[in-house]
Design a protein around this motif. Structure first.
Motif, PDB file in Angstrom:
ATOM      1  N   LYS A  67      13.104   9.589  -1.031  1.00 40.14           N
ATOM      2  CA  LYS A  67      12.670  10.884  -0.510  1.00 40.14           C
ATOM      3  C   LYS A  67      12.636  10.803   1.006  1.00 40.14           C
ATOM      4  O   LYS A  67      12.154   9.834   1.582  1.00 40.14           O
ATOM      5  CB  LYS A  67      11.288  11.219  -1.061  1.00 40.14           C
ATOM      6  N   ASP A  68      13.142  11.837   1.658  1.00 45.07           N
ATOM      7  CA  ASP A  68      13.155  11.895   3.116  1.00 45.07           C
ATOM      8  C   ASP A  68      12.131  12.927   3.567  1.00 45.07           C
ATOM      9  O   ASP A  68      12.241  14.104   3.237  1.00 45.07           O
ATOM     10  CB  ASP A  68      14.550  12.274   3.609  1.00 45.07           C
ATOM     11  N   PHE A  69      11.138  12.469   4.310  1.00 41.76           N
ATOM     12  CA  PHE A  69      10.078  13.353   4.785  1.00 41.76           C
ATOM     13  C   PHE A  69      10.362  13.889   6.181  1.00 41.76           C
ATOM     14  O   PHE A  69       9.579  14.646   6.717  1.00 41.76           O
ATOM     15  CB  PHE A  69       8.735  12.614   4.785  1.00 41.76           C
ATOM     16  N   GLY A  70      11.459  13.480   6.783  1.00 40.45           N
ATOM     17  CA  GLY A  70      11.768  13.915   8.140  1.00 40.45           C
ATOM     18  C   GLY A  70      10.982  13.106   9.155  1.00 40.45           C
ATOM     19  O   GLY A  70      10.377  12.092   8.835  1.00 40.45           O
ATOM     20  N   PHE A  71      11.008  13.578  10.387  1.00 43.16           N
ATOM     21  CA  PHE A  71      10.311  12.876  11.455  1.00 43.16           C
ATOM     22  C   PHE A  71       8.804  13.070  11.328  1.00 43.16           C
ATOM     23  O   PHE A  71       8.327  14.176  11.079  1.00 43.16           O
ATOM     24  CB  PHE A  71      10.790  13.362  12.824  1.00 43.16           C
ATOM     25  N   PHE A  72       8.071  11.988  11.557  1.00 45.73           N
ATOM     26  CA  PHE A  72       6.618  12.001  11.417  1.00 45.73           C
ATOM     27  C   PHE A  72       5.975  13.077  12.287  1.00 45.73           C
ATOM     28  O   PHE A  72       5.100  13.813  11.841  1.00 45.73           O
ATOM     29  CB  PHE A  72       6.053  10.617  11.762  1.00 45.73           C
ATOM     30  N   PHE A  73       6.414  13.188  13.538  1.00 45.01           N
ATOM     31  CA  PHE A  73       5.794  14.132  14.468  1.00 45.01           C
ATOM     32  C   PHE A  73       5.950  15.583  14.018  1.00 45.01           C
ATOM     33  O   PHE A  73       5.188  16.452  14.425  1.00 45.01           O
ATOM     34  CB  PHE A  73       6.324  13.943  15.896  1.00 45.01           C
ATOM     35  N   ALA A  74       6.933  15.843  13.166  1.00 40.50           N
ATOM     36  CA  ALA A  74       7.178  17.208  12.712  1.00 40.50           C
ATOM     37  C   ALA A  74       6.522  17.509  11.358  1.00 40.50           C
ATOM     38  O   ALA A  74       6.590  18.637  10.873  1.00 40.50           O
ATOM     39  CB  ALA A  74       8.678  17.461  12.618  1.00 40.50           C
ATOM     40  N   MET A  75       5.869  16.519  10.764  1.00 37.07           N
ATOM     41  CA  MET A  75       5.260  16.710   9.446  1.00 37.07           C
ATOM     42  C   MET A  75       3.949  17.486   9.548  1.00 37.07           C
ATOM     43  O   MET A  75       3.162  17.275  10.466  1.00 37.07           O
ATOM     44  CB  MET A  75       4.927  15.356   8.802  1.00 37.07           C
ATOM     45  N   ASN A 112       5.998  -2.289   9.343  1.00 36.91           N
ATOM     46  CA  ASN A 112       5.070  -2.194  10.476  1.00 36.91           C
ATOM     47  C   ASN A 112       4.973  -0.767  10.997  1.00 36.91           C
ATOM     48  O   ASN A 112       3.898  -0.305  11.376  1.00 36.91           O
ATOM     49  CB  ASN A 112       5.482  -3.130  11.611  1.00 36.91           C
ATOM     50  N   VAL A 113       6.084  -0.058  11.021  1.00 36.68           N
ATOM     51  CA  VAL A 113       6.084   1.326  11.492  1.00 36.68           C
ATOM     52  C   VAL A 113       5.294   2.204  10.524  1.00 36.68           C
ATOM     53  O   VAL A 113       4.487   3.038  10.951  1.00 36.68           O
ATOM     54  CB  VAL A 113       7.524   1.852  11.684  1.00 36.68           C
ATOM     55  N   ALA A 114       5.493   2.004   9.227  1.00 33.88           N
ATOM     56  CA  ALA A 114       4.758   2.790   8.232  1.00 33.88           C
ATOM     57  C   ALA A 114       3.253   2.573   8.378  1.00 33.88           C
ATOM     58  O   ALA A 114       2.464   3.519   8.274  1.00 33.88           O
ATOM     59  CB  ALA A 114       5.225   2.438   6.824  1.00 33.88           C
ATOM     60  N   VAL A 115       2.845   1.343   8.666  1.00 33.43           N
ATOM     61  CA  VAL A 115       1.426   1.047   8.891  1.00 33.43           C
ATOM     62  C   VAL A 115       0.950   1.714  10.179  1.00 33.43           C
ATOM     63  O   VAL A 115      -0.104   2.362  10.212  1.00 33.43           O
ATOM     64  CB  VAL A 115       1.179  -0.479   8.922  1.00 33.43           C
ATOM     65  N   ASN A 116       1.724   1.583  11.250  1.00 31.81           N
ATOM     66  CA  ASN A 116       1.333   2.155  12.540  1.00 31.81           C
ATOM     67  C   ASN A 116       1.180   3.672  12.492  1.00 31.81           C
ATOM     68  O   ASN A 116       0.346   4.238  13.197  1.00 31.81           O
ATOM     69  CB  ASN A 116       2.332   1.782  13.635  1.00 31.81           C
ATOM     70  N   LEU A 117       1.974   4.321  11.673  1.00 30.57           N
ATOM     71  CA  LEU A 117       1.897   5.779  11.536  1.00 30.57           C
ATOM     72  C   LEU A 117       0.757   6.216  10.614  1.00 30.57           C
ATOM     73  O   LEU A 117       0.507   7.410  10.464  1.00 30.57           O
ATOM     74  CB  LEU A 117       3.223   6.342  11.016  1.00 30.57           C
ATOM     75  N   GLY A 118       0.093   5.250   9.994  1.00 26.94           N
ATOM     76  CA  GLY A 118      -0.996   5.577   9.079  1.00 26.94           C
ATOM     77  C   GLY A 118      -0.519   5.986   7.707  1.00 26.94           C
ATOM     78  O   GLY A 118      -1.284   6.531   6.912  1.00 26.94           O
ATOM     79  N   LEU A 119       0.742   5.717   7.401  1.00 24.55           N
ATOM     80  CA  LEU A 119       1.294   6.076   6.101  1.00 24.55           C
ATOM     81  C   LEU A 119       0.995   5.022   5.041  1.00 24.55           C
ATOM     82  O   LEU A 119       1.080   5.302   3.844  1.00 24.55           O
ATOM     83  CB  LEU A 119       2.804   6.311   6.215  1.00 24.55           C
TER      84      LEU A 119
END
Length: 178
Positions: A67-75, A112-119
């Protein structure tokens, strides 16, 4: 005689190009030595050009984001919550599959990115790492691992950007960056 024992923890991080490439190179080396490798990809869609060839290498299994959620900043907040649930389940499923199917190596690409984004909750990831089979090698990629992640790892390699073609206006190229 080389040491064939597995079970160490690697982190490839930094702002430079090559974190995933390093992990995939290690995956190929492991598969070439008869090890079973599970590559689980976070935050990446299924369009990456390396996937078809990786899926044809005996011993390598690739799973990840369908699944593609798009860019985090746009969610939206709801989309972030949905993505967090999705990636948390993906992480749990990756460890379960690696353990149940006796994979020798587990690669968590962009974890690491998924963790940093709080996902993904870092406490959950650290718990899974601490409880992994002692003979399962674990490789994690992505920018900015926390101090706790660096402390738990055996190998920590920083890939630092010194110079990149993007700075000259050269966009990503098929087969090189994508």
């Amino acid at each position: 005689m080389p040491n064939t024992g597995l079970g160490l923890i690697h982190i490839y991080y930094g702002d430079g190009k090559g974190k995933t490439s390093a992990a995939l190179g290690l995956a190929i080396r492991c598969a070439g030595n008869g090890y079973k490798v599970l590559i689980n990809r976070f935050l990446k869609n299924s369009n990456s050009c390396e996937l078809p060839i990786l899926k044809n290498i005996p011993g390598i299994t690739v799973t990840g984001s369908e699944k593609d959620f798009g860019f985090f900043f746009a969610m939206s907040p709801d989309a972030k919550n949905e993505a967090s649930n999705y990636y948390t389940n993906q992480l749990k499923d990756a460890f379960k599959k690696a353990i149940d199917e006796k994979f020798n190596v587990l690669i968590l690409d962009e974890i690491n990115v998924a963790v940093n984004l709080g996902l993904i909750d870092e406490a959950l990831l650290l718990e899974l790492i601490r409880n992994k089979p002692s003979n399962m090698e674990l490789i994690m990629t992505g920018r900015d691992p926390s101090k706790a992640m660096i402390e738990i790892a055996d190998y920590v390699s920083e890939i630092k950007n010194i110079k990149h073609p993007f700075e000259k206006g050269i966009t990503s190229r098929l087969g090189i960056e994508e």
